[in-house]
Design a protein around this motif. Structure first.
Motif, PDB file in Angstrom:
ATOM      1  N   MET A 112       4.150  76.120  84.103  1.00 13.00           N
ATOM      2  CA  MET A 112       4.389  74.882  83.403  1.00 13.00           C
ATOM      3  C   MET A 112       5.847  74.778  82.964  1.00 13.00           C
ATOM      4  N   LEU A 113       6.401  75.906  82.468  1.00  9.71           N
ATOM      5  CA  LEU A 113       7.780  75.899  82.004  1.00  9.71           C
ATOM      6  C   LEU A 113       8.742  75.515  83.132  1.00  9.71           C
ATOM      7  N   LEU A 114       8.500  76.043  84.324  1.00 10.09           N
ATOM      8  CA  LEU A 114       9.365  75.711  85.468  1.00 10.09           C
ATOM      9  C   LEU A 114       9.244  74.235  85.838  1.00 10.09           C
ATOM     10  N   SER A 115       8.063  73.697  85.767  1.00 10.63           N
ATOM     11  CA  SER A 115       7.861  72.284  86.061  1.00 10.63           C
ATOM     12  C   SER A 115       8.596  71.405  85.053  1.00 10.63           C
ATOM     13  N   ILE A 116       8.508  71.769  83.783  1.00  6.84           N
ATOM     14  CA  ILE A 116       9.206  71.020  82.733  1.00  6.84           C
ATOM     15  C   ILE A 116      10.716  71.102  82.944  1.00  6.84           C
ATOM     16  N   ALA A 117      11.194  72.301  83.253  1.00  6.67           N
ATOM     17  CA  ALA A 117      12.631  72.477  83.481  1.00  6.67           C
ATOM     18  C   ALA A 117      13.105  71.626  84.662  1.00  6.67           C
ATOM     19  N   LYS A 118      12.337  71.630  85.723  1.00  8.06           N
ATOM     20  CA  LYS A 118      12.701  70.857  86.913  1.00  8.06           C
ATOM     21  C   LYS A 118      12.708  69.352  86.604  1.00  8.06           C
ATOM     22  N   SER A 119      11.696  68.873  85.936  1.00 10.39           N
ATOM     23  CA  SER A 119      11.613  67.455  85.588  1.00 10.39           C
ATOM     24  C   SER A 119      12.720  67.046  84.624  1.00 10.39           C
ATOM     25  N   SER A 120      12.978  67.892  83.636  1.00 10.37           N
ATOM     26  CA  SER A 120      14.037  67.601  82.665  1.00 10.37           C
ATOM     27  C   SER A 120      15.394  67.533  83.347  1.00 10.37           C
ATOM     28  N   ARG A 121      15.631  68.486  84.221  1.00 10.50           N
ATOM     29  CA  ARG A 121      16.913  68.514  84.937  1.00 10.50           C
ATOM     30  C   ARG A 121      17.061  67.285  85.827  1.00 10.50           C
ATOM     31  N   ALA A 122      15.997  66.894  86.527  1.00  8.64           N
ATOM     32  CA  ALA A 122      16.047  65.719  87.395  1.00  8.64           C
ATOM     33  C   ALA A 122      16.315  64.455  86.568  1.00  8.64           C
ATOM     34  N   PHE A 123      15.645  64.331  85.430  1.00  3.02           N
ATOM     35  CA  PHE A 123      15.837  63.167  84.566  1.00  3.02           C
ATOM     36  C   PHE A 123      17.261  63.139  84.020  1.00  3.02           C
ATOM     37  N   LEU A 124      17.737  64.299  83.547  1.00  2.00           N
ATOM     38  CA  LEU A 124      19.085  64.391  83.014  1.00  2.00           C
ATOM     39  C   LEU A 124      20.125  64.117  84.104  1.00  2.00           C
ATOM     40  N   THR A 125      19.870  64.585  85.315  1.00  2.00           N
ATOM     41  CA  THR A 125      20.783  64.335  86.432  1.00  2.00           C
ATOM     42  C   THR A 125      20.965  62.840  86.654  1.00  2.00           C
ATOM     43  N   LEU A 126      19.880  62.102  86.609  1.00  3.63           N
ATOM     44  CA  LEU A 126      19.952  60.640  86.787  1.00  3.63           C
ATOM     45  C   LEU A 126      20.750  59.983  85.660  1.00  3.63           C
ATOM     46  N   LEU A 127      20.518  60.415  84.434  1.00  7.02           N
ATOM     47  CA  LEU A 127      21.230  59.835  83.297  1.00  7.02           C
ATOM     48  C   LEU A 127      22.718  60.190  83.331  1.00  7.02           C
ATOM     49  N   LEU A 128      23.043  61.436  83.685  1.00  8.61           N
ATOM     50  CA  LEU A 128      24.442  61.847  83.752  1.00  8.61           C
ATOM     51  C   LEU A 128      25.189  61.149  84.882  1.00  8.61           C
ATOM     52  N   ALA A 129      24.480  60.870  85.972  1.00 13.73           N
ATOM     53  CA  ALA A 129      25.111  60.172  87.097  1.00 13.73           C
ATOM     54  C   ALA A 129      25.636  58.802  86.670  1.00 13.73           C
ATOM     55  N   GLU A 130      25.002  58.208  85.666  1.00  9.26           N
ATOM     56  CA  GLU A 130      25.451  56.906  85.160  1.00  9.26           C
ATOM     57  C   GLU A 130      26.877  56.972  84.618  1.00  9.26           C
ATOM     58  N   ILE A 131      27.304  58.152  84.159  1.00 12.76           N
ATOM     59  CA  ILE A 131      28.666  58.303  83.648  1.00 12.76           C
ATOM     60  C   ILE A 131      29.498  59.236  84.538  1.00 12.76           C
ATOM     61  N   GLY A 132      29.010  59.510  85.734  1.00 15.47           N
ATOM     62  CA  GLY A 132      29.776  60.280  86.714  1.00 15.47           C
ATOM     63  C   GLY A 132      29.841  61.768  86.479  1.00 15.47           C
ATOM     64  N   LEU A 133      28.867  62.326  85.782  1.00  7.85           N
ATOM     65  CA  LEU A 133      28.842  63.766  85.542  1.00  7.85           C
ATOM     66  C   LEU A 133      27.705  64.430  86.293  1.00  7.85           C
ATOM     67  N   HIS A 134      27.862  65.731  86.504  1.00  8.81           N
ATOM     68  CA  HIS A 134      26.829  66.558  87.110  1.00  8.81           C
ATOM     69  C   HIS A 134      26.228  67.452  86.025  1.00  8.81           C
ATOM     70  N   PRO A 135      24.987  67.906  86.220  1.00 12.83           N
ATOM     71  CA  PRO A 135      24.381  68.809  85.234  1.00 12.83           C
ATOM     72  C   PRO A 135      25.275  70.023  84.978  1.00 12.83           C
ATOM     73  N   GLY A 136      25.355  70.409  83.747  1.00 14.50           N
ATOM     74  CA  GLY A 136      26.208  71.524  83.339  1.00 14.50           C
ATOM     75  C   GLY A 136      27.533  71.034  82.767  1.00 14.50           C
ATOM     76  N   GLN A 137      28.088  69.985  83.380  1.00 13.20           N
ATOM     77  CA  GLN A 137      29.339  69.442  82.865  1.00 13.20           C
ATOM     78  C   GLN A 137      29.126  68.862  81.467  1.00 13.20           C
TER      79      GLN A 137
END
Length: 137
Positions: free
Chosen positions: A1-26
């Motif tokens: 479950m933890l891996l699924s949550i991490a994957k979903s959170s990262r995917a969601f955050l990736t989409l939101l960060l793309a709106e301002i031109g950033l990649h995850p981690g930045q």
């Protein structure tokens, strides 16, 4: 479950960060820098639980966008210091807005007490995983 949550959170955050031109981690790197303060690459690497070489690669991309700048340490020229630019401060505020938006969306699905308990448990998991990761590096 933890891996699924991490994957979903990262995917969601990736989409939101793309709106301002950033990649995850930045986003985390920018949040690790306080406006007007200089931070060493090694301190950033420790905060992010990554190698200094990984931070250097991240910095290269952020420097290209004029979000951060590198300078030599005034006491030790071998140490590289990092500071936010004016544009970096703006994007850092945008990142905080994205984080707040993501948290608000998740918080809205829980009651206040339930959300607080979930955060407490996730913080504990984060501490455990971070400690294990540091020992492996």
């Amino acid at each position: 479950m933890l891996l699924s949550i991490a994957k979903s959170s990262r995917a969601f955050l990736t989409l939101l960060l793309a709106e301002i031109g950033l990649h995850p981690g930045q986003d985390q790197l920018l949040q690790g820098l306080d406006p007007g303060e200089k931070v060493s690459v090694s301190v950033l690497a420790e905060q992010l639980a990554v190698r200094p070489s990984t931070v250097s690669k991240m910095l290269d991309r952020l420097i290209e966008r004029d979000l951060v700048k590198r300078t030599a340490n005034s006491q030790d020229a071998r140490r590289t210091m990092v500071t936010l630019t004016a544009e970096g401060e703006k994007v850092r505020r945008d990142v905080q807005g994205i984080w707040d938006r993501l948290e608000a969306e998740l918080k809205g699905s829980f009651g206040e007490a339930e959300f607080a308990e979930q955060i407490r448990m996730l913080e504990k998991v984060d501490m455990l995983l971070t400690a294990k990761l540091r020992r492996l590096r």
